[in-house]
Design an enzyme around this catalytic site. Structure first.
Site, PDB file in Angstrom:
ATOM      1  N   HIS A 149       0.827  -1.209   0.000  1.00 43.15           N
ATOM      2  CA  HIS A 149       0.000   0.000   0.000  1.00 43.15           C
ATOM      3  C   HIS A 149       0.862   1.260   0.000  1.00 43.15           C
ATOM      4  O   HIS A 149       0.408   2.338  -0.400  1.00 43.15           O
ATOM      5  CB  HIS A 149      -0.921  -0.016   1.215  1.00 43.15           C
ATOM      6  CG  HIS A 149      -2.117   0.872   1.084  1.00 43.15           C
ATOM      7  ND1 HIS A 149      -2.261   1.796   0.063  1.00 43.15           N
ATOM      8  CD2 HIS A 149      -3.233   0.997   1.850  1.00 43.15           C
ATOM      9  CE1 HIS A 149      -3.409   2.440   0.215  1.00 43.15           C
ATOM     10  NE2 HIS A 149      -4.006   1.975   1.288  1.00 43.15           N
ATOM     11  N   ASP A 386     -10.067  -1.706 -19.737  1.00 44.81           N
ATOM     12  CA  ASP A 386     -10.278  -2.237 -21.086  1.00 44.81           C
ATOM     13  C   ASP A 386      -9.059  -3.034 -21.550  1.00 44.81           C
ATOM     14  O   ASP A 386      -8.070  -2.468 -22.012  1.00 44.81           O
ATOM     15  CB  ASP A 386     -10.569  -1.078 -22.045  1.00 44.81           C
ATOM     16  CG  ASP A 386     -10.820  -1.543 -23.471  1.00 44.81           C
ATOM     17  OD1 ASP A 386     -10.887  -2.768 -23.707  1.00 44.81           O
ATOM     18  OD2 ASP A 386     -10.940  -0.673 -24.362  1.00 44.81           O
TER      19      ASP A 386
END
Length: 470
Positions: A149, A386
């Site tokens: 993180h 995508d």
């Protein structure tokens, strides 16, 4: 580098198409050759000083097969995904409000035994920070992404994905410039002093912090907690917001609240009703917001942690007594008041000073606070990823699904929210192709049973009211 976060972020995405791993690997490798994006392959190294052990980045001069910029592993199955004991259970959207599954059940699709899970695991090895596990079936693909993180937050991850996708689509001119080697947040401590922070009176002293820790210990002592996904239909969120706006209009006061404000208010009240904390305690609701547009707008793209909480602190009895519009408006006001540049400066001054002096951030709230934290990742566009240039074969026919070719149909975060040290943690993973909200929460197992009963009741009421499916 950001040395505060020790969590490992683990995201799992399901695609109802066959995605070729080599095209993804090549485009990611190319991204790490563009400008400062090569920083993503940096190694974490410990650096000791008077304040203790901190960490810094060491970037290899060149990425090679023996010292790569990322780890990209592959598994391939000749069967369909429905025959895999774990991947077959990845959740799908239902028609109404629904609890879709425990996220920890799918962790094996990502990190494997022996893989790094904490910052120190990276710091004392020569492993890159980005890990991918690409599992291909004859009709679907599951991609797991893992990183510390400290490397990225949710919005930073979205920036990284958009840059990667631009390369995959052959649009390298759309790859944004990434910030250099100086911390773009370093100037944030030079503005307003910590005493100007609006919630300065709610900064816990050391005795209060101990009491707060005792409350948290007691709450987790006798009951195990579990992360699950709750899917909320687009129409339900629209109805909630319309009802809240009607209530606010009748009060002749402020009237704007966002979908996020309403969703958070609804969940907070629902969790309070099933958790049953003492009503004389305080609700401490921490709504994480992105500071980039306010405090880092003049900088190149910044992917490291750049979110802070807008805190709403209210008596629990009042939250449950007032209509939902009351809490939704309080959430909105807290965000507006605390996302100003002076408040961001004051918050950073407070936290950085505490880290330098004690090695720990200060706790904001009340000693008896029932703390919830929420983060909305919708702008990271995880459901709008995508990968169509890498799709070699369609899995599920387009007429039988709402997603386009190469877009994910499921997004999960398998990072346990218990790492955040709060009573109840949650996030919005984003909206799917139908506009339904995928949220993820950590609750006690008994509370999940109660929540399921509540959602079934709501679904039945909505079905009865509309005379059709929910």
């Amino acid at each position: 580098m950001d040395c505060v976060c020790d969590e490992t972020m683990e995201l799992i995405l399901r695609f109802d198409d066959v995605i070729e791993p080599e095209k993804l690997r090549q485009s990611l490798g190319r991204l790490l050759e563009i400008g400062n994006w090569r920083k993503l392959g940096a190694r974490v190294r410990p650096r000791e000083n008077n304040a203790g052990v901190k960490f810094e980045y060491h970037i290899p001069e060149k990425y090679t097969e023996t010292r790569p910029g990322f780890i990209y592993r592959e598994s391939k199955y000749s069967d369909g995904i429905s025959n895999h004991p774990t991947a077959s259970r990845l959740p799908r959207q239902h028609s109404g409000l629904s609890i879709l599954g425990a996220t920890q059940d799918f962790a094996s699709l990502g990190l494997q035994p022996g893989d790094p899970r904490h910052l120190a695991d990276w710091a004392y090895t020569d492993l890159p920070q980005l890990f991918f596990h690409h599992t291909t079936f004859k009709d679907a693909t599951v991609i797991a992404m893992t990183y510390p993180h400290s490397l990225m937050d949710g919005m930073g991850h979205g920036t990284f994905l958009r840059a990667w996708i631009a390369v995959l689509h052959g649009r390298e001119d759309e790859v944004p410039e990434l910030g250099g080697f100086e911390d773009a947040r370093s100037h944030l401590t030079e503005g307003a002093p910590a005493t100007k922070y609006l919630l300065h009176q709610y900064i816990l002293g050391w005795y209060q912090t101990i009491v707060f820790g005792c409350w948290r210990f007691i709450e987790t002592l006798w009951s195990s907690e579990e992360d699950r996904v709750v899917c909320i239909p687009r129409q339900f969120v629209q109805e909630l917001r319309a009802n809240v706006l009607d209530e606010l209009d009748s009060g002749k006061g402020e009237t704007f609240v966002s979908n996020n404000d309403v969703l958070l208010a609804w969940f907070a009240r629902t969790i309070l009703s099933i958790a049953g904390p003492l009503r004389n305690r305080s609700l401490v609701l921490m709504n994480s917001f992105n500071i980039r547009s306010v405090a880092l707008s003049s900088q190149p793209a910044f992917i490291n942690n750049a979110v802070i909480p807008a805190c709403t602190i209210l008596p629990i009895w009042k939250v449950l007594r007032e209509p939902m519009s009351f809490l939704a408006m309080q959430v909105r006001r807290s965000l507006v008041q605390q996302r100003g540049l002076d408040q961001i400066h004051a918050w950073y001054k407070l936290m950085v000073s505490s880290l330098e002096q004690t090695g720990r951030p200060r706790v904001i709230g009340t000693s008896d606070g029932f703390t919830m934290i929420f983060s909305n990742w919708d702008k990271a566009s995880l459901f709008r990823l995508d990968l169509s240039p890498a799709a070699s074969e369609m899995g599920l026919p387009l007429g039988q699904r709402s997603t386009q070719l190469g877009y994910p149909s499921c997004v999960l975060c398998t990072t346990p929210f218990s790492m955040l040290g709060v009573r109840s943690g949650g996030c919005c993973l984003g909206k799917d192709a139908e506009g339904n909200w995928w949220t993820q929460w950590r609750l006690r197992r008994t509370e999940w049973d109660r929540l399921e009963t509540i959602l079934e009741t709501i679904n039945h009421q909505r079905q009865t009211h509309t005379g059709k499916g929910v």
